[in-house]
Design a protein around this motif. Structure first.
Motif, mmCIF file in Angstrom:
data_model
loop_
_atom_site.group_PDB
_atom_site.id
_atom_site.type_symbol
_atom_site.label_atom_id
_atom_site.label_comp_id
_atom_site.label_asym_id
_atom_site.label_seq_id
_atom_site.Cartn_x
_atom_site.Cartn_y
_atom_site.Cartn_z
ATOM 1 N N GLY A 122 -40.000 -72.832 63.367
ATOM 2 C CA GLY A 122 -41.111 -72.183 63.944
ATOM 3 C C GLY A 122 -41.943 -71.204 63.258
ATOM 4 O O GLY A 122 -42.754 -70.473 63.505
ATOM 5 N N LEU A 152 -44.014 -69.848 59.808
ATOM 6 C CA LEU A 152 -45.409 -70.356 59.491
ATOM 7 C C LEU A 152 -45.796 -69.771 58.328
ATOM 8 O O LEU A 152 -45.718 -68.550 57.882
ATOM 9 C CB LEU A 152 -46.318 -70.269 60.714
ATOM 10 N N ARG A 201 -41.055 -66.393 63.260
ATOM 11 C CA ARG A 201 -41.344 -67.165 64.448
ATOM 12 C C ARG A 201 -42.059 -66.785 65.487
ATOM 13 O O ARG A 201 -42.479 -67.458 66.343
ATOM 14 C CB ARG A 201 -39.732 -67.703 64.740
ATOM 15 N N ASP A 202 -42.356 -65.332 65.550
ATOM 16 C CA ASP A 202 -43.131 -64.952 66.436
ATOM 17 C C ASP A 202 -44.618 -64.739 66.246
ATOM 18 O O ASP A 202 -45.312 -64.354 66.750
ATOM 19 C CB ASP A 202 -42.765 -63.450 67.019
ATOM 20 N N TRP A 203 -44.999 -65.544 64.760
ATOM 21 C CA TRP A 203 -46.181 -65.588 64.072
ATOM 22 C C TRP A 203 -46.564 -64.000 63.747
ATOM 23 O O TRP A 203 -47.828 -63.751 63.797
ATOM 24 C CB TRP A 203 -46.915 -66.340 65.153
ATOM 25 N N LEU A 221 -45.987 -77.334 64.085
ATOM 26 C CA LEU A 221 -45.228 -76.065 63.759
ATOM 27 C C LEU A 221 -43.992 -75.969 64.714
ATOM 28 O O LEU A 221 -44.390 -75.198 65.624
ATOM 29 C CB LEU A 221 -46.359 -75.047 63.975
ATOM 30 N N TYR A 222 -43.034 -76.680 64.399
ATOM 31 C CA TYR A 222 -42.015 -76.815 65.339
ATOM 32 C C TYR A 222 -42.505 -77.447 66.496
ATOM 33 O O TYR A 222 -42.871 -78.410 66.762
ATOM 34 C CB TYR A 222 -41.454 -75.494 65.297
ATOM 35 N N ARG A 266 -44.841 -75.859 68.577
ATOM 36 C CA ARG A 266 -46.680 -75.550 68.485
ATOM 37 C C ARG A 266 -47.429 -76.379 67.552
ATOM 38 O O ARG A 266 -46.352 -77.214 66.879
ATOM 39 C CB ARG A 266 -46.413 -74.053 68.087
#
Lengths: 147, 133
Positions: free
Chosen positions: A63, A65, A111-113, B61-62, B64
């Motif tokens: 997750g 990015l 993963r929390d962006w 995105l996984y 998302r």
């Protein structure tokens, strides 16, 4: 004298041509705008607001990015020689040197962006690093004893 | 006299042409403003679809996702000066990225509208400066 005349004829007939090409793709990102980003404070939304839309969005492991802002200003030069042979189509010989590739910034997010850091370089190389990261994450997932 | 003769010979040997290529329809600034007004974690993918239509690309995105809307404009100049060929390509784009959470709800978006800034220009001129966005 005959050689000069032959060369002149070849040039006039475009059998030999010299090329200079430039390609501009997208506009460079201002480095100050990237330098103002603060790890842990900024997130995807604030980065998008400051820098606009990236050229690429890359998924990372679990997750996480990456946003890539790329642009290219490449120049190339070349000599093209066309030779007509009896009974065949005219072959063309090209010699080109590509001046540069797509460069840019990649912003990395957890993963929390949340923004972690940025890297500048050739996007192809940075993307290759990302592939290694994903491969390593897949390996860890399948390793004995992993949760 | 010689100079005039050279010029007379050079003129028929030189030429130029311009080409313009586009990918997708231009993105309307009004649509971008409307997307920016979507409510994070409340508006849905259907709302984005209603405003911008189908995206060009969907990045998973996984759990998302991110949707890309893009319009590209390329302007190319070809200039022949006898055996010398000079070409310049200027390619700029409009881009909108919309990000969605695990439930398909809108999180945030970013836009850059630069396609109109593509120019017919010669290889020795620099039409673009770093983005100030």
């Amino acid at each position: 004298m005959r050689r000069a005349a032959a060369l002149s004829l070849a040039l006039l007939a475009s059998c030999v041509s010299f090329e200079y090409n430039r390609t501009l793709q997208e506009a460079p990102l201002h480095e100050d705008a990237v330098a103002e980003l603060v790890p842990g404070r900024d997130d995807v939304a604030s980065c998008l607001q400051r820098l606009g839309a990236p050229t690429h969005v890359w998924p990372r492991a679990s997750g996480e990015l990456a946003l890539a802002y790329g642009w290219a200003q490449s120049t190339s030069w070349g000599v093209q020689v066309s030779v007509a042979l009896r009974g065949t189509s005219a072959p063309v010989f090209d010699f080109d040197s590509l001046g540069s590739r797509t460069v840019g910034y990649v912003l990395w997010f957890d993963r929390d962006w949340r923004y972690q850091r940025s890297d500048y370089g050739h996007l192809e190389d940075l993307r290759r690093g990302l592939e290694h990261e994903r491969s390593a994450a897949r390996f860890d997932e399948h390793a004995p004893g992993s949760p | 006299m010689h100079k005039l003769l050279l010029l007379a010979l050079a003129l028929p040997l030189s030429g130029c042409f311009l080409t313009r290529e586009m990918v997708n329809e231009p993105i309307a600034p009004a649509s971008v403003e409307a997307v920016a007004k979507l409510t994070p974690h409340h508006s849905t993918q259907s709302d984005a679809l209603a405003l911008l239509g189908a995206p060009e690309q969907v990045v998973e995105l996984y759990k998302r996702s991110a949707w890309l809307y893009r319009h590209v404009e390329s302007k190319r100049v070809w200039l022949w000066l006898g055996p010398l060929l000079l070409t310049n390509v200027d390619e700029q784009s409009d881009r909108v990225w919309c990000f969605f959470d695990e439930e398909g709800r809108y999180v945030c978006s970013g836009a850059s509208l630069r396609a109109e800034s593509a120019e017919f220009t010669m290889p020795w001129t620099d039409p673009h400066t770093p983005e100030d966005e």
